[in-house]
Design an enzyme around this catalytic site. Structure first.
Site, PDB file in Angstrom:
ATOM      1  N   SER A   1      27.258  20.643 -27.873  1.00  0.00           N
ATOM      2  CA  SER A   1      27.236  21.821 -27.058  1.00  0.00           C
ATOM      3  C   SER A   1      26.297  22.960 -26.819  1.00  0.00           C
ATOM      4  CB  SER A   1      28.692  22.625 -26.937  1.00  0.00           C
ATOM      5  OG  SER A   1      29.733  21.660 -26.550  1.00  0.00           O
TER       6      SER A   1
ATOM      7  N   LYS B   1      27.740  33.433 -26.131  1.00  0.00           N
ATOM      8  CA  LYS B   1      28.804  32.555 -25.603  1.00  0.00           C
ATOM      9  C   LYS B   1      30.064  33.319 -25.576  1.00  0.00           C
ATOM     10  CE  LYS B   1      30.196  27.727 -25.845  1.00  0.00           C
ATOM     11  NZ  LYS B   1      30.003  26.335 -26.562  1.00  0.00           N
TER      12      LYS B   1
ATOM     13  N   SER C   1      28.856  22.462 -23.729  1.00  0.00           N
ATOM     14  CA  SER C   1      29.605  23.330 -23.050  1.00  0.00           C
ATOM     15  C   SER C   1      29.166  24.715 -23.128  1.00  0.00           C
ATOM     16  CB  SER C   1      31.222  23.371 -23.957  1.00  0.00           C
ATOM     17  OG  SER C   1      30.851  24.013 -25.189  1.00  0.00           O
TER      18      SER C   1
END
Lengths: 484, 100
Positions: free
Chosen positions: A178, A79, A154
């Protein structure tokens, strides 16, 4: 790709035994990325040259008789809020465009030390704020199972990268769901570990008391492999739990006989789509068939969790994001005075959702409102901890949906932040309590899109949680029937 | 139970947060933040006088290391990331004479 192992465990075993070349594994994944990344947009940056070079080093070490480690040659997508030394780390925000951190996140260093190969930095909702990856400054990620739909958020890029076959495993961060929510929407496994089990050093902070890094994978065993590689105390993170790490890999086959599993009443009724609730009940039956006792438990305070979270997380975010002032890194918009430069930089650099949350947090912390909002929210957090403690006297694990619905379509909730926030109702309570939770795919919903079921455990309950996850994985209806 | 968020509140909060908002943005954010705070009314309305707050999931304590010289991030590498640098320091526009 057909002759190469599909899982991280298979790749690592093959590479360590000298039967599979790390370079071939990386090349095959880069070819998959080349073929479909244009439709999915899972990555902010593909590290093609770097990954090939790292794979070659792994192969040389194997040829020299060395063991590169338990993740030898496994491509990992990271990420893009995890710091990678000398490589851009953007948090999908204009305000960090061009920034190259001068250090690696602890999880990045640990993965490299176990032989894993970073293959790219994945797209996210800006600063990890969102539930659909529509808030990225670099455009949305699409759900690989239906590109008209969101991948969740997310960590949508990290979930999509695994679902699309760009990497067998990836890392995300989970502040209010997330990791688990995009895992559910993309049909992969996603784990939020106990707060403090995995070091947050080098994770760009959103809400420091809630953020936790964790793995995505296609199998429960791969999630265990990755968690065992990154877990454990880190002296660089003062909130890291200072006690020996209990690996989850060795307990995966221990089953659930004799365990009590509680279905959370409050997360099985209003607001949960009937097809999702039906899959959760099937999952409970599968655990019962494997010898678990299913009980209904009530965790009343979870109904307040959402409100408390959307006061606490923005409050911490407003404080953490004060550091983006145009002085030390990233974007600067010039202006005659420092205060004007600060405002011009932040106004140009942050997107709408980030501004919304900074303002919400600043308001909740401001004089006159602190007691009514932030102070109350912290007390609700106490109620949630108490209610979970009571629930875990009746059950060893809890079971619920991960997300109230399957993946929704682009734009469905973008104009209504509250509707988007409501999507996190099932995942938020474990962040507030600091407890571990994970999402396991459990067949398709009525629309053919994946459904995730969520397992929740008390603090440091990962071994028990993974045992149940392995049972659910074995019993889960196939997702293969889903259209790509 | 606090009163409903006003447009002036949003303008004030934006100033505190060093964000400049257009008139249209002020209207939008006033509506959207108001909706979120209305939803939070269930929390604001609770009687929690006897409940202690939980700010963090772990009992926090100061963590100190021995006072010995250790490796740290490279100064030039850090300064190399800054938008403007002078004499080994971060350079900013004038700060004197600003409004508080």
């Amino acid at each position: 790709m057909s002759e190469l192992p599909a899982t991280a465990a298979g790749i690592a075993a093959g590479v360590r035994a000298g039967q599979v070349s790390a370079r071939a594994v990386v090349d095959a994944h880069l070819a998959t990325i080349d073929a479909t990344e244009g439709e999915v947009h899972a990555f902010n940056l593909v590290l093609a040259d770097e990954a090939r070079a790292a794979a070659d080093v792994i192969d040389q070490r194997v040829a020299a008789g060395e063991d590169p480690g338990p993740l030898a040659g496994v491509p990992v997508a990271l990420k893009d809020n995890l710091c990678t030394r000398g490589l851009p780390t953007t948090c999908s925000s204009r305000i960090l465009e061009g920034w190259r951190p001068p250090y690696d996140a602890t999880v990045v260093a640990r993965l490299a030390a176990t032989g894993a190969v970073a293959i790219g930095k994945t797209n996210l909702d800006e600063f990890a704020m969102g539930s659909s990856t529509e808030n990225s400054a670099f455009g949305p990620t699409r759900n690989p199972r239906d590109t008209d739909r969101v991948p969740g958020g997310s960590s949508g890029g990290s979930a999509a990268a695994v679902a699309a076959g760009f990497a067998p495993v990836s890392l995300g961060s989970d502040t209010g769901g997330s990791i688990r929510q995009p895992a559910a929407l993309c049909g992969v496994v996603g784990v939020k570990p106990t707060y403090g089990l995995v070091s947050r050093y080098g994770l760009v902070a959103f809400a420091s008391s809630l953020d936790q890094i964790g793995p995505f994978s296609t199998t429960v065993a791969d999630a265990a492999l990755l968690l065992d590689a990154i877990g454990g105390h880190d002296p660089r993170d003062s909130t890291s739990i200072d006690r020996p790490y209990q690996p989850v890999g060795p307990v995966l086959d221990q089953g659930v006989a004799g365990l009590r599993v509680g279905l959370v009443t409050e997360l099985m009724g209003d607001g949960i789509a009937p097809d999702v609730a039906a899959r959760v009940r099937e999952a409970a039956e599968a655990l019962a068939a494997a010898g678990a006792e299913i009980v209904e438990v009530s965790v009343p305070a979870v109904t307040y969790g959402l409100s408390a979270y959307y006061l606490i997380a923005p409050a911490e975010a407003s404080s953490n994001l004060a550091r983006y002032d145009g002085v030390r890194y990233g974007l600067r918009v010039d202006a005659p005075t420092t205060a004007e430069m600060n405002a011009a930089t932040r106004t140009a650099g942050f997107g709408d959702e980030v501004k919304r949350r900074i303002m919400l947090g600043t308001y909740a912390l401001s004089a006159g409102y602190y007691d009514a909002y932030y102070g109350k929210a912290l007390k609700v957090r106490t109620l949630i901890v108490r209610d979970f403690d009571a629930a875990y006297e009746q059950a060893d694990l809890l079971l619920s949906p991960t997300s109230p619905t399957t993946a929704f379509r682009f734009g469905d909730k973008t104009d209504d932040p509250l509707a988007m926030y409501l999507n996190d109702v099932c995942t938020i309570p474990s962040n507030l309590a600091g407890h571990p939770a994970m999402s396991v795919p459990y067949g398709p919903g009525a629309d053919g899109m994946p459904v995730g079921v969520q397992l929740l455990a008390p603090a440091l309950g990962e071994p028990t949680m993974f045992r149940a996850a392995a049972v659910l994985e074995a019993a889960a209806p196939s997702l293969e029937e889903l259209a790509r | 139970m606090p009163e409903r968020l006003t447009r002036d509140d949003v303008a004030h909060v934006a100033h505190l947060a060093r964000l400049s908002l257009s008139d249209t943005e002020l209207d939008t954010y006033t509506d959207q933040l108001g909706a979120v705070l209305d939803h939070a009314a269930d929390v604001a309305a609770l009687d929690l006088a006897d409940v202690a707050p939980t700010a963090h999931p772990l009992p926090l304590a100061n963590v100190l290391r021995d006072d010995v010289v250790d490796a740290c991030v490279d100064r030039d590498e850090v300064l190399g990331q800054a938008p403007s640098v002078e004499d080994g320091r971060f350079r900013v526009p004038a700060i004197l004479g600003e409004e508080p």
